[in-house]
Design an enzyme around this catalytic site. Structure first.
Site, PDB file in Angstrom:
ATOM      1  N   SER A  28       0.818  -1.221   0.000  1.00 47.41           N
ATOM      2  CA  SER A  28       0.000   0.000   0.000  1.00 47.41           C
ATOM      3  C   SER A  28       0.846   1.262   0.000  1.00 47.41           C
ATOM      4  O   SER A  28       0.412   2.295  -0.504  1.00 47.41           O
ATOM      5  CB  SER A  28      -0.931  -0.005   1.220  1.00 47.41           C
ATOM      6  OG  SER A  28      -0.162  -0.114   2.404  1.00 47.41           O
ATOM      7  N   GLY A  54      -1.912  -4.055   1.153  1.00 50.42           N
ATOM      8  CA  GLY A  54      -2.127  -5.283   1.917  1.00 50.42           C
ATOM      9  C   GLY A  54      -1.247  -6.447   1.483  1.00 50.42           C
ATOM     10  O   GLY A  54      -1.246  -7.491   2.132  1.00 50.42           O
ATOM     11  N   ASN A  66       3.729  -5.899   5.783  1.00 53.30           N
ATOM     12  CA  ASN A  66       2.484  -6.631   6.066  1.00 53.30           C
ATOM     13  C   ASN A  66       2.739  -8.055   6.542  1.00 53.30           C
ATOM     14  O   ASN A  66       1.871  -8.667   7.157  1.00 53.30           O
ATOM     15  CB  ASN A  66       1.591  -6.654   4.826  1.00 53.30           C
ATOM     16  CG  ASN A  66       1.063  -5.275   4.482  1.00 53.30           C
ATOM     17  OD1 ASN A  66       0.690  -4.524   5.377  1.00 53.30           O
ATOM     18  ND2 ASN A  66       1.061  -4.945   3.204  1.00 53.30           N
ATOM     19  N   HIS A 100       1.350   4.679   6.883  1.00 54.78           N
ATOM     20  CA  HIS A 100       1.295   5.176   5.499  1.00 54.78           C
ATOM     21  C   HIS A 100       1.745   6.636   5.430  1.00 54.78           C
ATOM     22  O   HIS A 100       1.526   7.394   6.374  1.00 54.78           O
ATOM     23  CB  HIS A 100      -0.130   5.032   4.946  1.00 54.78           C
ATOM     24  CG  HIS A 100      -0.581   3.617   4.856  1.00 54.78           C
ATOM     25  ND1 HIS A 100      -1.287   2.998   5.857  1.00 54.78           N
ATOM     26  CD2 HIS A 100      -0.376   2.684   3.896  1.00 54.78           C
ATOM     27  CE1 HIS A 100      -1.531   1.739   5.513  1.00 54.78           C
ATOM     28  NE2 HIS A 100      -0.974   1.523   4.315  1.00 54.78           N
TER      29      HIS A 100
END
Ligand code: CA
Length: 726
Positions: A551, A580, A610, A704
């Site tokens: 992401s 993801g 992840n 993020h």
């Protein structure tokens, strides 16, 4: 077998038993079928059919009650058998894969010690058989009626008749024609009783007028277990096709009960007289059902019951032909005098749901599809009517056959020889395994069964579903039908903890690292769409710069868009990020179209957060996943320079556990820099405050990047891109 032969055999057995060794290398006849569940073999206590010839093997030899597959589906089970390894080691994880026939397999090693080897029938591994002096195999699933068989020269030969009988005929013909001075290993592999269950004419009426008993769980409501059970598409009630499964002709008259779209392909192959015989039997039954439906005489449950009867009677009819074939093979061994020095094994690639949990098909780790039949006769060594409860698995077959042949078992094989146990009347030694490991990998495929794995001991079964990060635990003694997971019951807490430890340890023992096992997330619409878009863009080729990741990379199209336009807008750049994704998903994508025709000058790779964020994975394992990605890029894009980023920091401060995992992964992956093609670049400090915390202005969710974060990333990356000629 005549009385005289039996008597002679008995005397011979006594003589052999005293020596406790076969006189010479034994022949091996390995009869193998497809989807034959133990609960449809009378030696295993079937309540629905009789298999007198399979029972002959059990009566003369041993029945293994706890025999399991490693991955409950056709191709993978066969690959496990040939290699003696779990799927993640032999590379055949799911149907549709192609078996790497250059691997070490037991037939090759048996050839080395003087055996003639042959495989006749279903193969289903896509590549041609290797390690066989003779082979003749069905293409893919093959056909029940008038099958084609691929010859060793690549041509196809069509045989008129019924597949199970033809495979038996051809197996017998090979036995008669082989060099009698050498021991043999023959794999006689039936297509039957695989879907779409099409019995031979002689067994159409086998259960005429008989109501086959229904399993207790035909109307299972799937409560008390993972919600994922409800998602799968293999139920008798909802997922049978009008033509393909239920054998109706023409248009689907009751689409609310039957699926449309796949006709009965077997019928289409039949000769006119075969069609006539088929219709003579099935047409009146079909007409009667249609009449009763139109008259409104059948409730929804009645329809399910009718479907069960149609399904199970055709399935069992197919099995009866397998049993007939086994009888003919055993008779030949007796008549030819081969019986006393031939080990006969009967097995099937996995079990099957015969209406239990309302299902047909396999795949799940529940008992009915986890179990495989394993019947073995070894005159003079195994005593008649031996029973074994030892936990055996299909990865044991190869080592066992090699041991029987007197060949060395390579250390790379993960299974173990059952021979010592066979010599000890089915009793395992103290060092035999206490648990088996199971894994199913076919995500986003037919029947929608989720990826899962687990362990089973004599009494308990633990299953793990990665998608929902969910454990299910079953106490098979208290709940043999597996209707209630007890993972959340306080009284089972110590058992859950012990089983989880066994699960982790067995995964380590078998070297299961999900970070390197290619996996799709194609069950998610969002992912599937994004993946298809990337592939479409990559097919156009022409990119000079590619970003590969999760992401954080995909975010170049979100909060990073203005920065991307500024830095890369005119540089022919492509974004291969999907939110993801873990390393295993990137591995899948890079080998399933995402590289298209691109041959970028530079690829920027960042992946792995992840693997620890969603899944508590060991940093070294994640690093192995990153290394695998670099290998794939090396193979497919040998001229591309790689900028391998250290995974960005995350979490509130420097002691955040997930951040520490990324730190540990980075310690491993920085070593992948080779001073030429792979350049390691850690820019994490760009996102940190002096005290090691992360400002929400840079990472709003502490994972993020913000637009300002992307600006910092681009700035830090720029000198390296220039250095690499971009
Ligand atoms: Ca199968």
């Amino acid at each position: 077998m005549s009385i005289l032969t039996r008597l002679l055999l008995a005397l011979f057995s006594v003589a052999l038993a005293s020596a406790n060794l076969p006189a010479k290398q034994p022949n091996i006849l390995f009869v193998f079928s497809d989807d034959h569940a133990p609960q449809a073999i009378s030696a295993y206590g079937s309540k629905i059919n009789k298999t007198p010839n399979l029972d002959r093997i059990a009566k003369d030899g041993a029945t293994f009650r706890n025999s399991f597959c490693a991955n409950s589906i056709c191709g993978p089970s066969r690959a496990c058998i040939l290699t003696g390894k779990h799927s993640h080691k032999n590379g055949f994880l799911r149907n549709g894969n192609r078996f790497d026939g250059t691997q070490t397999t037991f037939p090759k090693l048996m050839q080395d010690v003087g055996y003639q080897t042959a495989v006749i029938g279903k193969w289903h591994l896509s590549s041609d058989p290797t390690g066989f002096d003779h082979w003749e195999v069905l293409p893919g699933q093959g056909s029940y009626y008038n099958p084609d068989l691929i010859q060793m020269d690549g041509s196809r030969k069509r045989y008129e008749g019924y597949c199970t009988d033809i495979i038996t005929d051809n197996s017998l013909a090979w036995l008669k024609a082989r060099d009698p001075n050498k021991p043999f290993m023959l794999m006689c592999q039936h297509k039957a009783p695989h879907r779409n269950w099409s019995p031979p004419p002689r067994h159409y009426g086998l259960f005429e007028g008989v109501e086959i008993p229904e399993p207790e769980t035909l109307f299972d409501d799937y409560s008390g277990r993972s919600d994922l059970l409800k998602e799968n598409e293999m139920s008798i009630r909802d997922h049978f096709y009008w033509g393909h499964d239920m054998k109706f002709h023409g248009e689907n008259l009751f689409p609310e009960h039957f699926r449309s779209g796949i006709r009965n392909g077997e019928y289409a192959r039949m000769t006119d007289s075969q069609k006539q015989a088929w219709d003579d039997y099935y047409a009146p039954q079909n007409e009667s059902f249609i009449r009763r439906m139109k008259a409104g005489e059948l409730s929804d449950d009645d329809v399910t019951r009718w479907k069960y009867q149609r399904y199970i009677k055709t399935y069992l009819g197919c099995i009866q032909a397998v049993d007939d074939g086994v009888g003919r093979m055993l008779d030949y061994l007796d008549e030819s005098g081969l019986a006393e020095n031939t080990v006969v094994i009967y097995s099937s690639d996995q079990g099957f749901y015969l209406g239990e949990h309302g299902w047909y098909d396999k795949r799940w780790m529940f008992e009915e599809s986890l179990k495989m039949p394993f019947l073995i006769r070894w005159p003079g060594v195994i005593e008649p009517e031996t029973e074994s409860a030892a936990l055996v698995q299909n990865i044991d077959y190869g080592p066992t056959f090699l041991d029987l042949a007197g060949a060395d078992i390579p250390a790379e094989m993960q299974g173990r020889s059952m021979v010592p146990m066979l010599r000890n009347q089915g009793k395992p030694s103290a060092t035999w395994r206490d648990a088996i490991y199971y894994a199913y990998y076919e995500n986003a495929a037919v029947h929608a069964v989720p990826v899962h794995d687990g362990v089973r001991t004599e009494r308990y079964k633990l299953m793990f579903f990665p998608r929902s990060r969910e454990w299910n635990l079953f106490d098979l003694e208290e709940d043999p039908m597996e209707l209630q997971s007890v993972h959340d019951r306080a009284s089972y807490a110590p058992i859950l903890a012990g089983m989880q430890k066994r699960y982790r340890d067995l995964r380590q023992f078998y070297e299961v690292n999900s970070a390197v096992i290619p996996e799709t997330r194609g069950d998610l619409d969002r992912w599937r769409t994004r993946d298809a878009t990337i592939t479409k863009n990559a097919k156009k080729g022409g990119a000079d710069l590619a970003f590969i990741g999760d992401s954080i990379t995909q975010g170049w199209e979100g909060r990073g868009k203005s920065v991307w336009d500024k830095y890369y807008g005119s540089r022919n750049a492509i974004n291969l990020g999907i939110g993801g994704d873990r390393t295993e998903h990137v591995i899948w994508r890079l080998t399933h179209g995402n590289l298209g025709k691109i041959q970028p000058k530079v690829a920027v790779v960042m992946i792995g957060t992840n693997n620890t964020g969603h899944f508590d994975q060991d940093p070294k394992e994640v690093a192995d996943g990153v290394e695998r990605i670099l290998e794939i890029l090396q193979q497919r894009l040998p001229d591309t320079k790689i900028v391998l980023h250290g995974i960005f920091p995350r979490g509130p401060d420097s002691l955040d556990l997930k951040r520490l995992n990324n730190v540990a992964i980075n310690q491993h992956i920085r070593r992948f820099a080779d001073g030429d093609r792979v350049h390691y670049l850690e820019v994490g400090d760009q996102f940190l405050e002096p005290d090691g915390t992360i400002s929400k202005a840079i990472m709003p969710d502490l994972l993020h990047l913000s637009t300002e974060g992307y600006e910092r990333w681009a700035k830090a990356l720029e000198p390296k891109l220039k250095e690499l000629g971009l």
